[in-house]
Design an enzyme around this catalytic site. Structure first.
Site, PDB file in Angstrom:
ATOM      1  N   ARG A 123     -17.612   3.092  30.914  1.00 35.95           N
ATOM      2  CA  ARG A 123     -16.631   2.300  30.139  1.00 35.95           C
ATOM      3  C   ARG A 123     -15.257   2.944  30.283  1.00 35.95           C
ATOM      4  O   ARG A 123     -15.125   3.977  30.905  1.00 35.95           O
ATOM      5  CB  ARG A 123     -17.052   2.265  28.665  1.00 35.95           C
ATOM      6  N   GLU A 179     -10.009   3.861  22.917  1.00 36.80           N
ATOM      7  CA  GLU A 179      -9.543   5.067  23.597  1.00 36.80           C
ATOM      8  C   GLU A 179      -8.969   4.776  24.992  1.00 36.80           C
ATOM      9  O   GLU A 179      -9.494   5.230  26.002  1.00 36.80           O
ATOM     10  CB  GLU A 179     -10.674   6.097  23.669  1.00 36.80           C
ATOM     11  N   CYS A 229      -2.294  -1.127  41.748  1.00 36.02           N
ATOM     12  CA  CYS A 229      -1.597  -0.085  40.988  1.00 36.02           C
ATOM     13  C   CYS A 229      -0.563   0.624  41.862  1.00 36.02           C
ATOM     14  O   CYS A 229       0.526   0.976  41.388  1.00 36.02           O
ATOM     15  CB  CYS A 229      -2.598   0.915  40.407  1.00 36.02           C
ATOM     16  N   GLU A 248     -12.333   7.520  13.808  1.00 32.97           N
ATOM     17  CA  GLU A 248     -13.701   7.974  14.097  1.00 32.97           C
ATOM     18  C   GLU A 248     -13.822   9.438  13.724  1.00 32.97           C
ATOM     19  O   GLU A 248     -12.869  10.204  13.862  1.00 32.97           O
ATOM     20  CB  GLU A 248     -14.028   7.875  15.592  1.00 32.97           C
ATOM     21  N   TRP A 308     -21.799  15.015  22.664  1.00 34.78           N
ATOM     22  CA  TRP A 308     -21.215  15.399  23.955  1.00 34.78           C
ATOM     23  C   TRP A 308     -20.624  16.802  23.947  1.00 34.78           C
ATOM     24  O   TRP A 308     -20.161  17.305  24.961  1.00 34.78           O
ATOM     25  CB  TRP A 308     -20.168  14.388  24.406  1.00 34.78           C
ATOM     26  N   LYS A 341     -27.697   8.272  21.725  1.00 38.32           N
ATOM     27  CA  LYS A 341     -28.792   8.155  20.744  1.00 38.32           C
ATOM     28  C   LYS A 341     -28.905   9.369  19.830  1.00 38.32           C
ATOM     29  O   LYS A 341     -29.500   9.281  18.765  1.00 38.32           O
ATOM     30  CB  LYS A 341     -30.122   7.876  21.439  1.00 38.32           C
ATOM     31  N   PHE A 342     -28.331  10.519  20.259  1.00 34.39           N
ATOM     32  CA  PHE A 342     -28.388  11.694  19.379  1.00 34.39           C
ATOM     33  C   PHE A 342     -27.020  12.031  18.787  1.00 34.39           C
ATOM     34  O   PHE A 342     -26.822  13.118  18.258  1.00 34.39           O
ATOM     35  CB  PHE A 342     -28.964  12.898  20.135  1.00 34.39           C
ATOM     36  N   HIS A 343     -26.083  11.124  18.919  1.00 33.40           N
ATOM     37  CA  HIS A 343     -24.784  11.358  18.278  1.00 33.40           C
ATOM     38  C   HIS A 343     -24.936  11.140  16.778  1.00 33.40           C
ATOM     39  O   HIS A 343     -25.601  10.198  16.342  1.00 33.40           O
ATOM     40  CB  HIS A 343     -23.749  10.377  18.831  1.00 33.40           C
TER      41      HIS A 343
HETATM   42  C1  GLA Z   1     -15.418   8.321  21.318  1.00 32.13           C
HETATM   43  C2  GLA Z   1     -15.656   6.844  21.416  1.00 32.13           C
HETATM   44  C3  GLA Z   1     -16.854   6.354  20.667  1.00 32.13           C
HETATM   45  C4  GLA Z   1     -18.003   7.321  20.801  1.00 32.13           C
HETATM   46  C5  GLA Z   1     -17.538   8.669  20.327  1.00 32.13           C
HETATM   47  C6  GLA Z   1     -18.645   9.691  20.303  1.00 32.13           C
HETATM   48  O1  GLA Z   1     -14.528   8.701  20.380  1.00 32.13           O
HETATM   49  O2  GLA Z   1     -14.541   6.095  21.003  1.00 32.13           O
HETATM   50  O3  GLA Z   1     -17.191   5.102  21.154  1.00 32.13           O
HETATM   51  O4  GLA Z   1     -18.435   7.381  22.105  1.00 32.13           O
HETATM   52  O5  GLA Z   1     -16.548   9.138  21.191  1.00 32.13           O
HETATM   53  O6  GLA Z   1     -18.193  10.947  19.855  1.00 32.13           O
HETATM   54 ZN    ZN Z   2      -5.653  -0.549  39.663  1.00 35.97          ZN
END
Ligand code: GLA
Ligand code: ZN
Length: 682
Positions: free
Chosen positions: A111, A150, A160, A306, A314, A355-357
């Site tokens: 993403r 983000e 570009c 957030e 992570w 899944k473990f966040h």
């Molecule tokens: C970022 C993203 C979220 C998620 C968190 C996890 O901030 O915006 O979608 O992935 O990290 O920490």
């Molecule tokens: Zn581009």
């Protein structure tokens, strides 16, 4: 524009994962109420459900969720789904996929990795946003638009590249002007045709030319802002009164967030601290990140969009928060001017990368976990603190942190970045520490800022000068301000062309009363001393401190030396100076010194100027911030203990606990990892 009038509590809610389990959606509503949630962010990663096939929108499910939440008194922060595109789009329109610096186009994956220039992507995003705004843009439940997720990264595709060349044409007009700014006559690198210019492509192209990299980063920022503007324009058509934000990433250096200040009505950011890993350093670092984000729009509170209520998957070490830490971390954001505590995410994913966040509701699906109770307590406390909503964050001190300056300094390897965290950000964090330790409200501003509200401005390594900053600093000191500068200041103009005639340039040499001549870089095992001259130290300073890594050699014109180097061939030459200029003073720190130097030196200035929120000495790991009610000016003092043991704070008379109303005793007892909110006794 309509703004909320209570502190927000909630987070990313991704019910798209659970649409085939109505009982889970039902339970979510019950648990959200129980946790004291009043705002949920919806639809961030739902493009495949909102537009399952090209041009076929399915919004009914989203409306049901928005309505169900609203009936429970829970508002919606509605996201646009541009952060993650559906598979059909990547397959049909490969131009939406980003090209990496090695020239290869990515596959459908991950993403936050689309091309910000692609007309197809913009068109799809705008069509989606228009449809969302048409359907939900005036819905009373929708209190905020959350654009994408983000924003970040860069794309090197042909579209570009062409846009970059256009950007350069607009900026420089002619190739001659560009070649001069880039000093391209050296190495026979002058461009004779615009087509010869490419983005900095690691491995295959020019990527070590400082000005090219700087311009590319500026372009990437402008292109991303432009993309966000296009997103916003599509919403505005049908949703004129709902404010707009995008979630930023604190110290992230891929974008110059200062350029987003006009397209955002509200600043918001995602906060993932490494708690319990060198606690005070981390608390101060998070505090500074809050200040950096808030200062983008100092006139309005920001939102913590957030945070994790528990571990963060992570991070290299996914440490659990110790008891008390969730409350403290959440209210730390409020102490720095946030009007919200939001989480990623409400319910843990069952599979996949996150899944473990940490999430409010775990895989057990109940409200009886430690994490849930922590969240519930935050919800209850925020619910009682609605008078804080919208409160100001009054600051009389500022740190100067400009992304363009950071971009350039981070490229100058040999002298600055020999060790991690030793570059600009390392210096900034070191300078921030004394403000944290003394409980001082401080803004972290860029070169666009109005400096008139401040009495003290500290500017580490102000290497690049642009946007009239030199003139602003000059006036600031002339009118009575106290300026603290360091080595590597005023070296180059906004194109990174070094000032001829010496540094600091653009008249800052007069402000500091000196000229820099050379800078010595020390090996990690080497050091020098900064020796205070008899009677010249500021109150509380020791006789000597350690200098490491960088020692600049300066020649004084009107400045007075306060300290000198202790050894080497420059023994006895100035290491710390002051220059009286107009009604103010400008200090110059010539070398990168040990933390105790900054603590003692800036601590003395902080005390002299009366900058502490509460006039008292704070124990280690404790800090204070103050907010002020916008209407009544009532102060709210947030006394925060980031230590794992109890702490005592001596209080002057006249304070009361805001939440209990009880007058404060002369010594305030703080539990480990805890926070008290005080006000002035009535
Ligand atoms: C970022 C993203 C979220 C998620 C968190 C996890 O901030 O915006 O979608 O992935 O990290 O920490
Ligand atoms: Zn581009």
């Amino acid at each position: 524009m309509k703004y909320w009038n209570t502190l927000l509590h909630g987070g990313d809610y991704n019910p798209g994962q659970w649409l085939d389990s109505p009982e889970i959606l039902e339970e979510d509503l019950r648990l959200m109420k129980q946790a004291g949630c009043n705002a949920m962010t919806l639809a961030i990663f739902d493009w495949e459900r909102l537009e399952p096939e090209e041009g076929r929108y399915e919004f009914d499910w989203l409306e049901t969720i928005i309505e169900n939440l609203y009936r429970q008194g829970i508002s919606t922060v509605l996201a646009t789904p541009s952060g993650a595109r559906p598979g059909w789009m990547a397959q049909k329109y490969p131009e939406v996929l980003r090209v990496n610096p090695d020239g290869r186009r990515i596959l459908f994956s991950q993403r936050h990795n689309h091309c910000y220039t692609s007309p197809v992507y913009r068109e799809k995003v705008q069509a989606m946003n228009r449809a969302l705004a048409q359907r939900f843009g005036r819905h009373p439940a929708v209190i905020l638009w959350h654009l994408s997720n983000e924003y970040g990264g860069e794309c090197h595709c042909p579209l570009c590249q062409a846009a970059f060349r256009e950007w350069l044409k607009k900026k420089y007009g002619t190739l001659e002007a560009l070649n001069h700014a880039y000093w391209n006559s050296f190495w026979s690198h002058s461009y004779s045709d615009w087509e010869q210019i490419s983005s900095p492509m690691e491995g295959i192209g020019e990527h070590s030319h400082h000005t090219l990299v700087l311009d590319w980063k500026r372009f990437v920022t402008d292109q991303t802002v432009d993309f966000m503007r296009a997103e916003a324009a599509a919403l505005r058509q049908y949703s004129p009164d709902v404010p707009i934000t995008t979630n930023m990433m604190g110290f992230y250096d891929g974008l110059n967030y200062g350029k987003f200040r006009d397209v955002c009505d509200v600043i918001s950011w995602d906060n993932y601290p490494h708690w319990h890993n060198g606690e005070e350093g981390e608390a101060a670092s998070v505090a500074m990140a809050h200040d950096l984000m808030r200062s983008l729009k100092p006139d309005r509170p920001f939102l913590m969009m957030e945070s994790s209520p528990s571990a963060t998957n992570w991070e290299p070490v996914a440490k659990l928060r110790r008891p008390g830490m969730h409350m403290l971390s959440s209210l730390q954001a409020v102490a720095h001017g946030s009007d919200s505590v939001q989480y990623f995410q409400w319910r843990k994913c069952r599979g996949g990368f996150e899944k473990f966040h940490g999430a409010v509701v775990g895989h057990d699906g109940t409200g009886s976990t430690r994490v849930f109770r922590d969240v519930q307590q935050v919800g209850e406390r925020l619910g009682r603190l609605s008078q804080l909503c919208g409160a100001r964050f009054p600051a009389r001190a500022a740190l100067l942190c400009d992304m363009e300056n950071r971009w350039i300094l981070d490229q100058i390897k040999g002298l600055i970045n020999s060790q991690p965290e030793k570059g600009f950000l390392g210096d900034l964090k070191a300078m921030y520490r004394p403000f944290f330790r003394n409980g001082v409200n401080v803004d972290v501003v860029d070169m666009e800022a109005d400096l008139t509200p401040y009495q003290l401005v500290a500017a580490p390594m102000l290497y690049l000068l642009r946007a009239g900053i030199a003139g602003k600093l000059r006036r600031f000191v002339e009118e009575g301000g106290v300026l603290v500068g360091t080595y590597w200041s005023g070296v180059a103009d906004e194109n990174d062309l070094c000032f001829l005639g010496g540094a600091p340039g653009q008249g800052l040499d007069e402000v500091f009363g000196l000229r820099a001549e050379e800078i010595d870089a020390l090996y990690p095992q080497d050091s020098n001393q900064v020796q205070l001259l008899p009677g010249k130290g500021l109150p509380g300073m020791k006789e000597s401190y350690q200098a490491r890594e960088l020692c600049e050699l300066v020649n004084l014109t009107t400045a007075q030396p306060l300290a000198v180097y202790g050894q080497d061939f420059y023994q006895g030459r100035p290491a710390l100076t002051v220059n009286r200029f107009g009604k103010g003073r400008a200090y110059y720190i010539c070398s990168r010194n040990s933390q105790d130097f900054l603590d003692d030196f800036l601590g003395a200035l902080i005390r002299e100027l009366g900058l502490r929120a509460i006039d008292t000495e704070l124990p280690a790991q404790v800090t204070v911030n103050v907010r002020e009610n916008r209407e009544t000016s009532r102060p709210y003092y947030f006394v925060q203990n980031f230590g794992g043991s109890p702490a005592q704070v001596k209080l002057p008379q006249g304070f009361a606990d805001l939440e209990s109303g009880a007058p404060c005793p002369g010594v305030l007892e703080l539990e480990p990892y805890s926070l008290r909110i005080l006000t002035k006794a009535e």
